[in-house]
Design an enzyme around this catalytic site. Sequence first.
Site, PDB file in Angstrom:
ATOM      1  N   HIS A 199       0.813  -1.218   0.000  1.00  0.00           N
ATOM      2  CA  HIS A 199       0.000   0.000   0.000  1.00  0.00           C
ATOM      3  C   HIS A 199       0.846   1.268   0.000  1.00  0.00           C
ATOM      4  CE1 HIS A 199       0.346  -0.207   4.524  1.00  0.00           C
ATOM      5  NE2 HIS A 199       0.321   1.113   4.397  1.00  0.00           N
ATOM      6  N   ASP A 228       0.574  -7.576   1.622  1.00  0.00           N
ATOM      7  CA  ASP A 228       0.955  -6.171   1.815  1.00  0.00           C
ATOM      8  C   ASP A 228       2.477  -5.975   1.775  1.00  0.00           C
ATOM      9  OD1 ASP A 228       0.482  -3.469   2.048  1.00  0.00           O
ATOM     10  OD2 ASP A 228       0.328  -3.484   4.239  1.00  0.00           O
ATOM     11  N   GLY A 259       2.641   6.747   7.754  1.00  0.00           N
ATOM     12  CA  GLY A 259       4.010   7.033   7.341  1.00  0.00           C
ATOM     13  C   GLY A 259       4.997   6.037   7.923  1.00  0.00           C
ATOM     14  N   ASN A 260       4.595   5.350   9.027  1.00  0.00           N
ATOM     15  CA  ASN A 260       5.416   4.272   9.580  1.00  0.00           C
ATOM     16  C   ASN A 260       5.327   3.018   8.706  1.00  0.00           C
ATOM     17  OD1 ASN A 260       4.925   5.473  12.774  1.00  0.00           O
ATOM     18  ND2 ASN A 260       6.906   4.613  12.217  1.00  0.00           N
ATOM     19  N   SER A 261       4.281   2.937   7.905  1.00  0.00           N
ATOM     20  CA  SER A 261       4.084   1.758   7.063  1.00  0.00           C
ATOM     21  C   SER A 261       5.308   1.482   6.209  1.00  0.00           C
ATOM     22  CB  SER A 261       2.870   1.961   6.149  1.00  0.00           C
ATOM     23  OG  SER A 261       1.682   2.005   6.885  1.00  0.00           O
TER      24      SER A 261
END
Length: 198
Positions: free
Chosen positions: A58, A87, A152-154
């Site tokens: 994502h 993901d 934003g940590n993703s």
Amino acid sequence: MTTTAVVNPEASSGISIGYSVGSISEWLRRVTVCIHGPRGTRGSGVIWQDGLIVTNAHVAVGKMHTVEFFDGRKAQGRLVARDPSVDLAAIAIEAAGLAVASIRSARELRAGEVVIAVGNPWDGEGAVSAGIVHRAAGTQPVIFADIRLAPGNSGGPLADARGNVVGVNSAIFQGLGCAVTSDAVKEFLKGAGVSEAA
């Protein structure tokens, strides 16, 4: 009979947990990148091996991305594999002299182990949070941890207390941080035909 009041013990000369997390976080920032995609999208990624960034599907929503390293350098990254069902995505880059993550199997994690997340949320690059493993991952493809993650940590690393990456942060689920395990990343790269020695 007299009693003595209980007081906090004096600080020991040993290394504190806070100091340890701070030191390890500095290392983790070196293997964490900020990924800028089309239409202003932004997320994080892990320098998994020389020339290869692992992030979330994502986060990697286009064919080309600008990858920004901890020291401010930038490089163009090309999407080479993507699987929304787990993901995960892999981005190839051409850059030399980069630090590379040390990987540990998430199957070795125990409930209660300290874990550290590093990423690039909107409120600041290189942000750090720490928590504990909620339950052992076992053979499951995800790790649940009592840890704070922000947009934003993703795609950033979830690491153990020694700085070994055990997963790739993905989402918040019922108040817990959720990360795709390092073992699932290995299977993803193998299935996508991306050489782990590249």
